[in-house]
Design a protein around this motif. Structure first.
Motif, PDB file in Angstrom:
ATOM      1  N   THR A 145     -72.247 114.072  63.418  1.00  7.12           N
ATOM      2  CA  THR A 145     -73.340 113.157  63.072  1.00  7.12           C
ATOM      3  C   THR A 145     -74.397 113.113  64.169  1.00  7.12           C
TER       4      THR A 145
ATOM      5  N   GLU B 233     -69.245 114.091  52.507  1.00  5.50           N
ATOM      6  CA  GLU B 233     -69.893 113.309  53.570  1.00  5.50           C
ATOM      7  C   GLU B 233     -70.442 114.214  54.662  1.00  5.50           C
TER       8      GLU B 233
ATOM      9  N   GLN C 143     -63.901 114.321  49.480  1.00  2.52           N
ATOM     10  CA  GLN C 143     -64.867 113.307  49.902  1.00  2.52           C
ATOM     11  C   GLN C 143     -65.356 113.546  51.312  1.00  2.52           C
ATOM     12  N   GLN C 144     -64.461 113.980  52.201  1.00  2.00           N
ATOM     13  CA  GLN C 144     -64.919 114.248  53.560  1.00  2.00           C
ATOM     14  C   GLN C 144     -65.897 115.411  53.583  1.00  2.00           C
TER      15      GLN C 144
ATOM     16  N   ALA D 144     -73.584 115.966  53.401  1.00  2.00           N
ATOM     17  CA  ALA D 144     -74.740 115.088  53.260  1.00  2.00           C
ATOM     18  C   ALA D 144     -75.530 114.960  54.559  1.00  2.00           C
TER      19      ALA D 144
ATOM     20  N   HIS E 297     -71.852 119.881  48.424  1.00  2.00           N
ATOM     21  CA  HIS E 297     -72.083 118.499  47.993  1.00  2.00           C
ATOM     22  C   HIS E 297     -72.158 118.412  46.474  1.00  2.00           C
TER      23      HIS E 297
ATOM     24  N   LEU F 289     -66.208 113.952  63.488  1.00  2.00           N
ATOM     25  CA  LEU F 289     -67.260 113.515  62.582  1.00  2.00           C
ATOM     26  C   LEU F 289     -68.393 112.835  63.345  1.00  2.00           C
TER      27      LEU F 289
ATOM     28  N   HIS G  23     -61.132 108.425  55.663  1.00  2.00           N
ATOM     29  CA  HIS G  23     -60.964 108.335  57.118  1.00  2.00           C
ATOM     30  C   HIS G  23     -59.559 107.917  57.520  1.00  2.00           C
TER      31      HIS G  23
ATOM     32  N   THR H 154     -63.511 106.662  49.449  1.00  2.00           N
ATOM     33  CA  THR H 154     -63.879 106.212  50.786  1.00  2.00           C
ATOM     34  C   THR H 154     -62.661 105.983  51.682  1.00  2.00           C
TER      35      THR H 154
END
Length: 205
Positions: A144, A76, A72-73, A79, A98, A140, A126, A123
């Motif tokens: 971002t 993310e 999942q990380q 993305a 992805h 992260l 984290h 989710t």
């Protein structure tokens, strides 16, 4: 023993995954013979019955649950690339990560529920920064905020480490796990992510 059983399992999964047509009734699978003995041909039903009826152990379950969060990380992080990456190769690689790891999360959750275990909410990623290769919240945030070549540099750095962590986890369950399907998952992670690490290092260089 494990090697040919893995081949059998791959063949069984491949029959349903690669074609919408039902398998031919006379579909056979080759079972390597013991030293000095000939090979045997097995029907799909015989091959399936030959798979060990072994319940997954704690290491199998922990691996799948942790790898869902680990994937999942990566999803993310990937993305972020379409709007931030400058290098077309980075955008392409991120798109592949992805598109591959997202469905794999669903597959791993189906494995859990198929063994009457609760699915994982991805989710929760984290809260598990201590797993091998996981980026911290600060890393992260920096990814971002980055744009252009700085994003590319940071993305490759973090994703290489992330993939190396996934390979470390996969190799560990190859030793401690017992479930054939989990062994296949681990094999796939090692093969796919080792190849992507090679490609990312080429982009860095």
């Amino acid at each position: 023993m494990r090697a040919w059983l893995t081949v059998v399992a791959i063949a069984l999964f491949g029959v349903s995954a690669c074609s919408e047509e039902p398998p031919a009734p006379d579909h056979t699978i080759v079972q390597p013979g013991l030293p000095g003995e000939p090979n045997r041909t097995l029907s799909a039903e015989e091959a399936e019955s030959a798979l060990p009826d072994t319940e997954p152990n704690d290491e199998d379950v922990s691996y799948v649950r942790n790898m869902i969060i680990h994937h999942q990380q990566a999803v993310e992080m990937s993305a972020l690339a379409p709007e931030r990456a400058a290098d077309e190769r980075v955008r392409g690689l991120a798109s592949r990560i992805h598109d591959v790891q997202g469905p794999e999360i669903g597959m791993m959750n189906r494995w859990l529920t198929g063994h009457d275990l609760p699915a994982v909410n991805p989710t929760e990623a984290h809260a598990h920064a201590d797993m091998p290769g996981m980026a911290t919240a600060e890393e992260l945030a920096a990814l971002t905020a980055a744009r252009g070549p700085e994003f590319d540099r940071l993305f490759l750095e973090l994703m290489i480490r992330h993939h190396e962590g996934a390979i470390e986890m996969a190799r560990a369950v190859q030793v401690s796990g017992v479930d054939v399907r989990v062994q296949e998952m681990a094999d796939d992670v090692i093969a796919e992510q080792a190849d992507e690490i090679r490609r990312m290092r080429e982009m860095q260089g």
